[in-house]
Each structure stands twice: as C-alpha cells, then as structure tokens.
Design a protein around this motif. Structure first.
Motif, mmCIF file in Angstrom:
data_model
loop_
_atom_site.group_PDB
_atom_site.id
_atom_site.type_symbol
_atom_site.label_atom_id
_atom_site.label_comp_id
_atom_site.label_asym_id
_atom_site.label_seq_id
_atom_site.Cartn_x
_atom_site.Cartn_y
_atom_site.Cartn_z
ATOM 1 N N ASP A 44 39.657 44.766 26.966
ATOM 2 C CA ASP A 44 38.135 44.492 27.228
ATOM 3 C C ASP A 44 38.289 42.938 27.986
ATOM 4 O O ASP A 44 37.373 42.922 28.644
ATOM 5 N N SER A 102 36.765 42.009 31.629
ATOM 6 C CA SER A 102 35.623 41.060 31.718
ATOM 7 C C SER A 102 36.119 39.987 32.470
ATOM 8 O O SER A 102 35.132 39.431 33.453
ATOM 9 N N LYS A 127 35.867 41.405 36.208
ATOM 10 C CA LYS A 127 34.321 41.350 36.604
ATOM 11 C C LYS A 127 33.937 40.147 37.060
ATOM 12 O O LYS A 127 33.256 39.808 37.883
ATOM 13 N N GLU A 128 34.157 39.148 36.284
ATOM 14 C CA GLU A 128 33.760 37.751 36.632
ATOM 15 C C GLU A 128 34.401 37.364 37.821
ATOM 16 O O GLU A 128 33.521 36.729 38.663
#
Length: 187
Positions: A126, A130, A133-134
């Motif tokens: 995860d 994350s 994605k950022e």
C-alpha cells in the motif's frame, strides 16, 4: 502525439462502452468496476481460469456453466454477472481482460482521473502504491488510477504506461541494454 483519450475501438471497446453506459444509467459505475477488478484478480491468480477464458476448444455450454459457477462463488452478481455471461455466450470471453481495461479507463475518465498500467516483479504494498500515485500525479497533473500487474520475468523495477507514454525501469531491460552495449563495444 499523446492523448488521454480512451480507445473504444474493436470488440473490447464496444462491449466495455456498452457496459459503462448501462452502469451510468443505473448509477453503479464504481460497483461494476469493483466486480470487474475482482474478476481480474481471479484471472491473475488462476492459470486454469485464464485457460477457460482463452481456449477456443472448450465447448460453449461448458464455458457458460463454468463461468456461472465462478461468478456465483466470487459473489459477482447483477449487471456485472449478466455482462460476463453475455460475453461468454457470445464467445468473446477471450478479450475480457481488454474489456476490463477499457471499462476501468472509462470509469477513471468519468472521475477526472487517468489510468496508469504498472507492471512490477512483485506485488506492490500500500505504501509503494501510494508513493507511485503521488509521483505520477505530480508528473501528469491529474489523479491517477493504477492497474497493477505482477510479472516476475522483469526481475525488478517497474514498467509504467500512462496513455501513450511508457517508462521501463525494469531490471530485465537494463540488463538487456547492458548486454547490447557490451556486444557493441566488443565489435
């Protein structure tokens, strides 16, 4: 020239677009997307299911019975189950993964996001998802939905596709490039 347009050409595009329109009419875009992601996970985990989906030699009746049982066991019902059964009955199951990809792109576009396909040697946790994605959001200026795939053959690193752009930082590619450079230096 790179675009953010989702391709709805071909069989996969037509089926995915039709499902998306029905999902929009029933205000259930996310629910159907969740079911399709669930089905894609089943495909990713089961070589037997992939054979069922891709094999032209499996009789239509057998394929339909197997799909009905799989959907029931996976808890996939409603419009998504009806869609998958229709695809099976029409002998188009072999392109279901492309249909899922197009549907997810349409759903992401409706949310104002873009979709990035990510291939990694191992499943990302995860925290890694994350961070990725950022990083992608900073690069493209929009929220990003990830479609992850695990391919141990790349050995390490990532292959990221956003629209028509591809970034291949896989260890396999780096080793191939090194081999090419060494072969060229020895000539």
């Amino acid at each position: 020239m790179a675009t953010d347009e989702t391709s709805v050409d071909g069989v996969a595009g037509r089926y995915a677009s039709a499902l998306f329109e029905l999902a929009k009419e029933s205000s259930n875009i996310e629910g159907i997307e969740s079911d399709l992601v669930n089905f894609q996970s089943l495909l990713d985990e089961s070589p037997d299911l992939v054979r069922l989906v891709r094999s032209p030699v499996i009789a239509a009746d057998d394929q339909q019975k197997a799909m009905a049982a799989i959907l029931d066991r996976a808890g996939i019902g409603g419009l998504t189950a009806n869609f998958l059964k229709l695809v099976t009955a029409n002998r188009r199951l072999f392109v279901i993964q492309d249909m899922i990809k197009v549907y997810r792109s349409l759903a992401a576009k409706a949310r104002g996001e873009i979709t990035a396909e990510v291939t990694s040697a191992f499943a990302l946790n995860d925290e890694q998802v994350s961070a990725l994605k950022e990083t992608l959001k900073a690069s493209v200026g929009k929220d990003v939905t990830l479609q992850s795939r695990v391919d141990p053959s790349i050995l390490g690193g990532l292959i990221v596709k956003v629209g028509s752009r591809m970034i291949d930082s896989s260890l396999k590619t780096k080793l191939q490039n090194m081999k090419t450079a060494l072969n060229g230096a020895g000539a």
